[in-house]
Scaffold this motif. Structure first.
Motif, PDB file in Angstrom:
ATOM      1  N   ILE A 145       5.766  14.655   2.733  1.00  0.00           N
ATOM      2  CA  ILE A 145       5.831  16.078   2.413  1.00  0.00           C
ATOM      3  C   ILE A 145       5.765  16.294   0.906  1.00  0.00           C
ATOM      4  O   ILE A 145       5.046  17.177   0.413  1.00  0.00           O
ATOM      5  N   ALA A 146       6.490  15.483   0.147  1.00  0.00           N
ATOM      6  CA  ALA A 146       6.454  15.590  -1.314  1.00  0.00           C
ATOM      7  C   ALA A 146       5.069  15.279  -1.853  1.00  0.00           C
ATOM      8  O   ALA A 146       4.628  15.866  -2.851  1.00  0.00           O
ATOM      9  N   CYS A 147       4.368  14.380  -1.204  1.00  0.00           N
ATOM     10  CA  CYS A 147       3.006  14.027  -1.606  1.00  0.00           C
ATOM     11  C   CYS A 147       2.108  15.260  -1.591  1.00  0.00           C
ATOM     12  O   CYS A 147       1.272  15.455  -2.486  1.00  0.00           O
ATOM     13  N   GLY A 148       2.277  16.116  -0.593  1.00  0.00           N
ATOM     14  CA  GLY A 148       1.476  17.329  -0.527  1.00  0.00           C
ATOM     15  C   GLY A 148       1.704  18.223  -1.727  1.00  0.00           C
ATOM     16  O   GLY A 148       0.755  18.697  -2.368  1.00  0.00           O
ATOM     17  N   ASP A 149       2.967  18.461  -2.069  1.00  0.00           N
ATOM     18  CA  ASP A 149       3.287  19.290  -3.232  1.00  0.00           C
ATOM     19  C   ASP A 149       2.735  18.696  -4.525  1.00  0.00           C
ATOM     20  O   ASP A 149       2.417  19.424  -5.467  1.00  0.00           O
ATOM     21  N   ILE A 180      -5.686  22.685 -12.976  1.00  0.00           N
ATOM     22  CA  ILE A 180      -5.014  21.827 -13.939  1.00  0.00           C
ATOM     23  C   ILE A 180      -5.526  20.408 -13.738  1.00  0.00           C
ATOM     24  O   ILE A 180      -5.373  19.821 -12.663  1.00  0.00           O
ATOM     25  N   VAL A 181      -6.155  19.894 -14.764  1.00  0.00           N
ATOM     26  CA  VAL A 181      -6.788  18.582 -14.673  1.00  0.00           C
ATOM     27  C   VAL A 181      -5.762  17.504 -15.010  1.00  0.00           C
ATOM     28  O   VAL A 181      -5.116  17.581 -16.060  1.00  0.00           O
ATOM     29  N   PRO A 182      -5.594  16.498 -14.151  1.00  0.00           N
ATOM     30  CA  PRO A 182      -4.717  15.377 -14.510  1.00  0.00           C
ATOM     31  C   PRO A 182      -5.277  14.647 -15.726  1.00  0.00           C
ATOM     32  O   PRO A 182      -6.353  14.993 -16.223  1.00  0.00           O
ATOM     33  N   GLY A 183      -4.568  13.630 -16.179  1.00  0.00           N
ATOM     34  CA  GLY A 183      -4.964  12.959 -17.406  1.00  0.00           C
ATOM     35  C   GLY A 183      -5.615  11.610 -17.229  1.00  0.00           C
ATOM     36  O   GLY A 183      -6.189  11.290 -16.184  1.00  0.00           O
ATOM     37  N   ALA A 184      -5.473  10.795 -18.261  1.00  0.00           N
ATOM     38  CA  ALA A 184      -6.210   9.540 -18.356  1.00  0.00           C
ATOM     39  C   ALA A 184      -5.771   8.491 -17.343  1.00  0.00           C
ATOM     40  O   ALA A 184      -6.552   7.590 -17.014  1.00  0.00           O
ATOM     41  N   VAL A 198       0.840  -1.200   0.000  1.00  0.00           N
ATOM     42  CA  VAL A 198       0.000   0.000   0.000  1.00  0.00           C
ATOM     43  C   VAL A 198       0.876   1.252   0.000  1.00  0.00           C
ATOM     44  O   VAL A 198       0.624   2.206  -0.738  1.00  0.00           O
ATOM     45  N   TRP A 199       1.919   1.254   0.839  1.00  0.00           N
ATOM     46  CA  TRP A 199       2.811   2.415   0.880  1.00  0.00           C
ATOM     47  C   TRP A 199       3.470   2.637  -0.476  1.00  0.00           C
ATOM     48  O   TRP A 199       3.497   3.763  -1.000  1.00  0.00           O
ATOM     49  N   ARG A 200       3.974   1.554  -1.073  1.00  0.00           N
ATOM     50  CA  ARG A 200       4.649   1.687  -2.363  1.00  0.00           C
ATOM     51  C   ARG A 200       3.684   2.133  -3.456  1.00  0.00           C
ATOM     52  O   ARG A 200       3.989   3.034  -4.244  1.00  0.00           O
ATOM     53  N   SER A 201       2.530   1.498  -3.522  1.00  0.00           N
ATOM     54  CA  SER A 201       1.607   1.798  -4.628  1.00  0.00           C
ATOM     55  C   SER A 201       0.989   3.180  -4.498  1.00  0.00           C
ATOM     56  O   SER A 201       0.790   3.876  -5.506  1.00  0.00           O
ATOM     57  N   THR A 202       0.700   3.628  -3.289  1.00  0.00           N
ATOM     58  CA  THR A 202       0.170   4.984  -3.157  1.00  0.00           C
ATOM     59  C   THR A 202       1.273   6.020  -3.372  1.00  0.00           C
ATOM     60  O   THR A 202       0.997   7.149  -3.803  1.00  0.00           O
ATOM     61  N   GLY A 203       2.525   5.626  -3.111  1.00  0.00           N
ATOM     62  CA  GLY A 203       3.637   6.494  -3.497  1.00  0.00           C
ATOM     63  C   GLY A 203       3.688   6.672  -5.004  1.00  0.00           C
ATOM     64  O   GLY A 203       3.958   7.776  -5.510  1.00  0.00           O
ATOM     65  N   VAL A 204       3.423   5.592  -5.729  1.00  0.00           N
ATOM     66  CA  VAL A 204       3.330   5.689  -7.187  1.00  0.00           C
ATOM     67  C   VAL A 204       2.163   6.594  -7.580  1.00  0.00           C
ATOM     68  O   VAL A 204       2.252   7.354  -8.551  1.00  0.00           O
ATOM     69  N   ARG A 205       1.081   6.537  -6.812  1.00  0.00           N
ATOM     70  CA  ARG A 205      -0.051   7.427  -7.087  1.00  0.00           C
ATOM     71  C   ARG A 205       0.373   8.896  -6.986  1.00  0.00           C
ATOM     72  O   ARG A 205      -0.021   9.729  -7.811  1.00  0.00           O
ATOM     73  N   ALA A 206       1.190   9.201  -5.978  1.00  0.00           N
ATOM     74  CA  ALA A 206       1.692  10.572  -5.844  1.00  0.00           C
ATOM     75  C   ALA A 206       2.600  10.938  -7.018  1.00  0.00           C
ATOM     76  O   ALA A 206       2.573  12.080  -7.504  1.00  0.00           O
ATOM     77  N   ILE A 207       3.413   9.991  -7.489  1.00  0.00           N
ATOM     78  CA  ILE A 207       4.219  10.226  -8.688  1.00  0.00           C
ATOM     79  C   ILE A 207       3.308  10.525  -9.876  1.00  0.00           C
ATOM     80  O   ILE A 207       3.596  11.402 -10.705  1.00  0.00           O
ATOM     81  N   ASP A 208       2.194   9.812  -9.951  1.00  0.00           N
ATOM     82  CA  ASP A 208       1.199  10.033 -11.013  1.00  0.00           C
ATOM     83  C   ASP A 208       0.673  11.473 -10.963  1.00  0.00           C
ATOM     84  O   ASP A 208       0.533  12.142 -11.997  1.00  0.00           O
ATOM     85  N   HIS A 209       0.369  11.968  -9.751  1.00  0.00           N
ATOM     86  CA  HIS A 209      -0.075  13.362  -9.625  1.00  0.00           C
ATOM     87  C   HIS A 209       0.957  14.304 -10.253  1.00  0.00           C
ATOM     88  O   HIS A 209       0.596  15.228 -10.993  1.00  0.00           O
ATOM     89  N   CYS A 210       2.217  14.074  -9.935  1.00  0.00           N
ATOM     90  CA  CYS A 210       3.287  14.930 -10.464  1.00  0.00           C
ATOM     91  C   CYS A 210       3.390  14.807 -11.986  1.00  0.00           C
ATOM     92  O   CYS A 210       3.463  15.817 -12.700  1.00  0.00           O
ATOM     93  N   ALA A 211       3.419  13.574 -12.467  1.00  0.00           N
ATOM     94  CA  ALA A 211       3.656  13.338 -13.892  1.00  0.00           C
ATOM     95  C   ALA A 211       2.537  13.927 -14.743  1.00  0.00           C
ATOM     96  O   ALA A 211       2.790  14.632 -15.735  1.00  0.00           O
ATOM     97  N   GLU A 212       1.286  13.654 -14.364  1.00  0.00           N
ATOM     98  CA  GLU A 212       0.193  14.126 -15.208  1.00  0.00           C
ATOM     99  C   GLU A 212      -0.010  15.633 -15.105  1.00  0.00           C
ATOM    100  O   GLU A 212      -0.400  16.273 -16.093  1.00  0.00           O
ATOM    101  N   SER A 213       0.237  16.204 -13.941  1.00  0.00           N
ATOM    102  CA  SER A 213       0.098  17.664 -13.849  1.00  0.00           C
ATOM    103  C   SER A 213       1.212  18.356 -14.618  1.00  0.00           C
ATOM    104  O   SER A 213       0.976  19.339 -15.332  1.00  0.00           O
TER     105      SER A 213
END
Length: 432
Positions: free
Chosen positions: A285-289, A298-302, A224-239
């Motif tokens: 902390i990075a997750c917040g940013d 700014i809408v994330p993507g698909a 869960v920690w790893r996969s939700t960390g990837v979710r935060a990476i997704d926020h960064c990448a798509e934005s």
């Protein structure tokens, strides 16, 4: 972050706005606390700036049954604690919230605290919104959701004043994952009749307080920690990739580029040593940013849009990004390839991250951003395909139809307006 907002007080606590680098006029009212144990911080601020008298807790089932974390929080709140509800199902189905709402009304709660992951956070937001708007049935929830299906683009607008009455019960989130929902005014909840996940939104859904405690997060399952960390990476990448290459000085682009590197580095450190609390806090902390894009409409993507609807089919929150994001980046490269190249080069500039990419057989000259993401997710041991998580072709058609209604698919750099487009992306990550 300026030292003004990162210097601990005399008790060791950092207490700051959720987006300290932003103009105060753009910030939500959310405050963030870290440096104190979660139970002490909650008690301090319930008595302090929240001035709450009747606190209701919604807690993770696993935390409640397998640890003493909930008991510590209840004991810390003392007589101000008026009730606790254990568990909300993944992806927050409407029908799972109704009994909680009734209990909150009976207990006359004036503050709602969540202890656990993203489904609890989304549920708490919708609960306060539904209560304020007199909704207490599944049919009522479905009716309440309609404006957010047909006018969700308006709900993303910076000027959005809210549909319906503003929630009045203050929210305190104590997250144990990296999904980032604690920072936003959006609540992704699921219609149990057609499994469509709807993004509710209201300015009153922002938390009053977010409490970060990396020691508490040692209770979070590793995947869960790893996969939700990837979710935060997704926020960064798509934005980042939603912003034209010519606007690299945009605050969201700066925050996303900074945060994606912090997230990758800290997750890799965590993977080597799960007891590295500094790495865990760095990820938090990075997750917040990573969620700053919401404040700028700014809408994330698909990856987000399809992921919102893949989750209710039984895929863990965060795992959706592990599967979808690399393929979505490749699909979108036809229109934002230069932007993707810029963020890929930024990742390659970090020696420790570049070593991981090379370990997985990549070279900077012959790979793209999607390849880099796939290599990082593989290093973290995340699923690669729909096949791995049991989503067969028999589910693709309804998944595609539901995804087309999501604002993140409509706002994708290549707007998804036809079922065939979604199916093309699903084929790319099928694993067959």
């Amino acid at each position: 972050m300026s030292s003004e907002y990162s210097t601990p007080g005399s008790d060791g606590e950092v207490f700051r706005p959720s987006y300290p680098d932003l103009d105060p006029a753009l910030r939500p009212y959310t405050m963030v606390s870290y440096g104190l144990p979660y139970d002490q911080a909650c008690k301090k601020h319930v008595d302090g700036f929240l001035k709450a008298q009747r606190v209701y807790i919604i807690a993770s089932r696993s935390l409640s049954q397998q640890t003493q974390c909930l008991a510590k929080l209840e004991a810390s709140l003392g007589e101000k604690h008026v009730g606790t509800w254990i568990g909300i199902k993944p992806h927050t189905p409407y029908d799972n919230l109704l009994d909680i709402m009734r209990d909150i009304k009976v207990k006359k709660a004036d503050c709602l605290v969540t202890l656990g992951g993203g489904s609890l956070i989304d549920g708490a937001k919708l609960i306060t919104y539904a209560l304020e708007n007199g909704v207490d049935t599944v049919d009522g929830m479905i009716e309440l959701s309609q404006p957010f299906i047909v006018k969700i683009d308006e709900a993303f607008a910076t000027t959005f004043a809210g549909i319906g009455k503003m929630p009045s019960i203050p929210l305190v989130f104590i997250p144990t994952t990296l999904s980032g929902g604690e920072y936003t005014r959006f609540a992704g909840c699921t219609n149990p009749r057609n499994h469509m996940k709807v993004q509710f939104s209201h300015p009153g859904m922002f938390a009053k307080l977010i409490i970060l405690d990396p020691d508490l997060c040692r209770t979070t399952p590793d995947w869960v920690w790893r996969s939700t960390g990837v979710r935060a990476i997704d926020h960064c990448a798509e934005s980042f990739c939603a912003i034209p290459a010519s606007t690299e000085s945009h605050p969201v682009a700066i925050a996303a580029e900074r945060s994606v590197k912090r997230l990758i580095r800290s997750l890799l450190l965590y993977a080597k040593n799960p007891d590295d609390l500094a790495a865990r806090l760095e990820s938090q902390i990075a997750c917040g940013d990573s969620t700053m894009c919401i404040l700028y409409s700014i809408v994330p993507g698909a990856s987000h849009g399809i992921g919102h609807n893949l989750g209710p089919l039984g895929v863990g929150h965060g795992q959706t990004s592990c599967i979808l994001l690399p393929s979505v980046m490749k699909y979108n490269a036809r229109v934002n390839g230069e932007t993707q190249k810029r963020i890929a080069e930024s990742i390659w500039s970090e020696g420790d991250i570049a070593d991981i990419l090379k370990k997985h057989g990549l070279s900077k000259a012959e790979s793209d951003f999607g390849d880099a993401l796939r290599a990082i997710f593989d290093e973290l041991g995340m699923p690669r395909s729909l096949k791995e998580v049991g989503v067969g072709r028999d589910k693709w058609d309804q998944l595609a139809v539901n995804s087309l209604e999501d604002i993140c698919c409509k706002g994708n750099p290549v707007p998804l307006t036809k079922k065939e487009q979604v199916l093309e992306i699903l084929e790319m990550c099928s694993g067959e």
